[in-house]
Scaffold this active site. Structure first.
Site, mmCIF file in Angstrom:
data_model
loop_
_atom_site.group_PDB
_atom_site.id
_atom_site.type_symbol
_atom_site.label_atom_id
_atom_site.label_comp_id
_atom_site.label_asym_id
_atom_site.label_seq_id
_atom_site.Cartn_x
_atom_site.Cartn_y
_atom_site.Cartn_z
ATOM 1 N N ARG A 1 -8.231 5.812 -0.481
ATOM 2 C CA ARG A 1 -8.157 4.377 -0.182
ATOM 3 C C ARG A 1 -8.292 4.176 1.322
ATOM 4 O O ARG A 1 -7.967 5.056 2.108
ATOM 5 C CB ARG A 1 -6.815 3.813 -0.655
ATOM 6 N N TYR B 1 -2.047 5.233 -15.310
ATOM 7 C CA TYR B 1 -3.318 5.867 -14.923
ATOM 8 C C TYR B 1 -4.089 6.460 -16.089
ATOM 9 O O TYR B 1 -5.264 6.797 -15.935
ATOM 10 C CB TYR B 1 -3.041 6.967 -13.886
ATOM 11 N N ASP C 1 -10.082 -3.314 -12.923
ATOM 12 C CA ASP C 1 -9.450 -4.619 -13.135
ATOM 13 C C ASP C 1 -10.490 -5.703 -13.436
ATOM 14 O O ASP C 1 -10.138 -6.809 -13.808
ATOM 15 C CB ASP C 1 -8.653 -5.035 -11.892
ATOM 16 N N ILE D 1 -5.364 5.099 -18.517
ATOM 17 C CA ILE D 1 -6.529 4.300 -18.949
ATOM 18 C C ILE D 1 -7.698 4.376 -17.968
ATOM 19 O O ILE D 1 -8.804 3.971 -18.305
ATOM 20 C CB ILE D 1 -6.152 2.815 -19.221
HETATM 21 O O1 F6P Z 1 -7.397 -1.585 -8.406
HETATM 22 C C1 F6P Z 1 -7.414 -0.874 -9.560
HETATM 23 C C2 F6P Z 1 -6.062 -0.324 -9.915
HETATM 24 O O2 F6P Z 1 -6.234 0.554 -10.983
HETATM 25 C C3 F6P Z 1 -5.005 -1.379 -10.217
HETATM 26 O O3 F6P Z 1 -5.054 -1.883 -11.513
HETATM 27 C C4 F6P Z 1 -3.746 -0.621 -9.920
HETATM 28 O O4 F6P Z 1 -2.684 -1.460 -9.561
HETATM 29 C C5 F6P Z 1 -4.121 0.203 -8.751
HETATM 30 O O5 F6P Z 1 -5.509 0.425 -8.852
HETATM 31 C C6 F6P Z 1 -3.364 1.491 -8.640
HETATM 32 O O6 F6P Z 1 -4.004 2.327 -7.743
HETATM 33 P P1 F6P Z 1 -3.402 3.539 -6.911
HETATM 34 O O7 F6P Z 1 -2.037 3.832 -7.437
HETATM 35 O O8 F6P Z 1 -4.354 4.629 -7.103
HETATM 36 O O9 F6P Z 1 -3.383 3.120 -5.490
#
Ligand code: F6P
Length: 439
Positions: free
Chosen positions: A150, A353, A206, A355
């Site tokens: 990210r 996760y 999403d 899904i």
């Molecule tokens: O943005 C997609 C998504 O799967 C959301 O539905 C979820 O809240 C988030 O990413 C979780 O992402 P991570 O835990 O990997 O930062």
């Protein structure tokens, strides 16, 4: 939206005959195909169109061009996957590599590791050479062979990296935050007066990026989510006072919750971020439902009910870390049933996760491949600062500023939410009247 907003930037005129030109030479627009000289209308009703003054807004269609901008034998291409996982990432990578190599004859493709970080020298990641043999079978697995992360990186450092590697086209597979990053990279490239194309394939389970119909992986993700809903329903119907509560991903957009609930068509309530819920009014309604039918099934999107919780900072992409509404609601339901002296056997499932880490289903695999093909056609034709999308079931080019300007959400006045209300029988809003009637 007006006509100028939807114009896609081009690095220059296509002067090279496309190896795929033969596929399109004799084609004109039909109901199944849009010729490259035609456009796809933005408005899809007569009333919307009639209300326009001047040129109606329209998208440039996707697909191969007769002439291309880049000479396939001379260029080097980079691919990066960014943000959270999504089913189909490997399908898109493989689709890009195969389209570039087999159809255009591009010989040099590299993958950057772990998102934008892999493009910044100080993180010390090697690039991966991507070949057709190297991407064999990757589509059978979830995740991304390139890794992801990210957060954005300094666009100047990223463009330094592109220059050093002699990259002519960068494909970014990522969500809205990553596309904003791609926009900054494209701006940095322009400021250096370089001819490097930046083309995105929007990724979001999403389904919250506009102008892509359903995003790739969405169907797989909600399909996987139906397993949790089925389990919760089976549990709920098997016991007195049975309540199944399922929480699904969906930060600001409740599409996964809506579609997964509609697929099973067993949910009594669907709670999504777009429709505020009054929990005080919801609880008596739920109790009455359980009294009358013996059980109930509640599906919530993770972003629902945030007004009852405190957000806990932001993640590296700048997204708010949400409070856990599913856990909150579970406690509220149990306390409420206990206070009313009514039996509740609540089973809570949050597949989280599970899904999004699965491989794409065959529908999504096809979709990923077609998005990848459209992305390659666009990039080879010199388009930049754009993402591939779909509009009215046609592949189109969407300028990144337009793709990131709004969020795709369930419209509480739209027909999807209407279907959910019809399927569940839940009230349009949970108000004090609703609570009183249910008590
Ligand atoms: O943005 C997609 C998504 O799967 C959301 O539905 C979820 O809240 C988030 O990413 C979780 O992402 P991570 O835990 O990997 O930062």
């Amino acid at each position: 939206m007006d006509a100028a907003d939807l114009r896609v930037r081009t690095l220059g005129e296509g002067r090279i005959g496309s190896p795929l030109g033969g596929l399109v030479t004799r084609r004109g627009t039909t109901e199944h195909y849009v010729d490259e000289t035609d456009r796809v209308l933005f408005d899809d009703t007569l009333a919307l169109l009639a209300a326009r003054d001047g040129e109606p807004p329209s998208f440039e269609p996707g697909g191969p061009r007769r002439q291309i901008y880049f000479d396939p034998s001379k260029i080097r291409v980079g691919i990066v996957t960014c943000g959270g996982l999504c089913p189909g990432l490997n399908d898109v990578i493989r689709g890009l590599v195969l389209e570039l190599t087999s159809h255009y004859g591009v010989r040099r493709i590299v993958g950057f590791r772990n998102g934008y970080r892999g493009m910044v020298a100080r993180h010390g990641h090697d690039v991966v050479e991507l070949t057709p043999a190297g991407v064999d079978h990757i589509n059978e697995h979830g995740g991304t062979i390139l890794g992801t992360s990210r957060g954005n990186q300094d666009p100047a450092e990223i463009v330094d990296c592109l220059e050093q590697l002699g990259i002519n086209i960068l494909f970014v597979i990522g969500g809205d935050g990553s596309m904003r990053g791609a926009q900054r990279i494209a701006a940095e490239i322009s400021s250096r007066d370089r001819r490097i194309a930046v083309v995105g394939v929007p990724k979001t389970i999403d389904n919250d990026i506009p102008f892509i119909g359903h995003s790739f992986g969405f169907q797989t993700a909600f399909g996987k989510a139906t397993e949790s809903i089925r389990a919760a329903h089976t549990e709920a119907t098997a016991q007195p006072g049975g309540i199944g509560l399922v929480q699904l991903m969906g930060r600001h957009s409740g599409f996964i919750a809506c579609y997964a609930a509609l697929a099973n068509n067993d949910a009594d309530y669907v709670l999504i971020p777009e429709v505020p819920v009054d929990v005080e009014a919801f609880l008596p309604h739920l109790r009455r439902r359980v009294r009358e039918r013996g059980h109930a099934l509640v599906v919530v999107a993770e972003g629902a009910g945030q007004e009852y919780l405190t957000a806990v900072g932001t993640d590296a992409s700048g997204n708010q870390r949400l409070g856990d509404f599913g856990v909150h609601l579970r406690r509220r339901i149990l306390d409420d049933f206990a206070a009313a002296g009514e039996e509740a056997n609540l089973k809570y499932i949050d597949p989280s996760y599970v899904i999004r880490s699965v491989p794409a289903n065959p529908y999504d695999s096809v979709y990923c491949l077609r998005l990848a093909q459209a992305a390659v056609h666009a990039a080879m034709a010199g388009r930049t600062e754009m993402v591939v999308g779909t509009w009215r079931n046609r592949f189109v080019h969407v300028p990144i500023p337009v793709a990131v300007a709004t969020r795709n959400q369930v419209d509480p006045d739209g027909d999807l939410w209407m279907s959910v209300l019809e399927a569940t029988g839940q009230p349009v809003t949970f108000t004090a009247d609703v609570a009183q009637q249910a008590a």
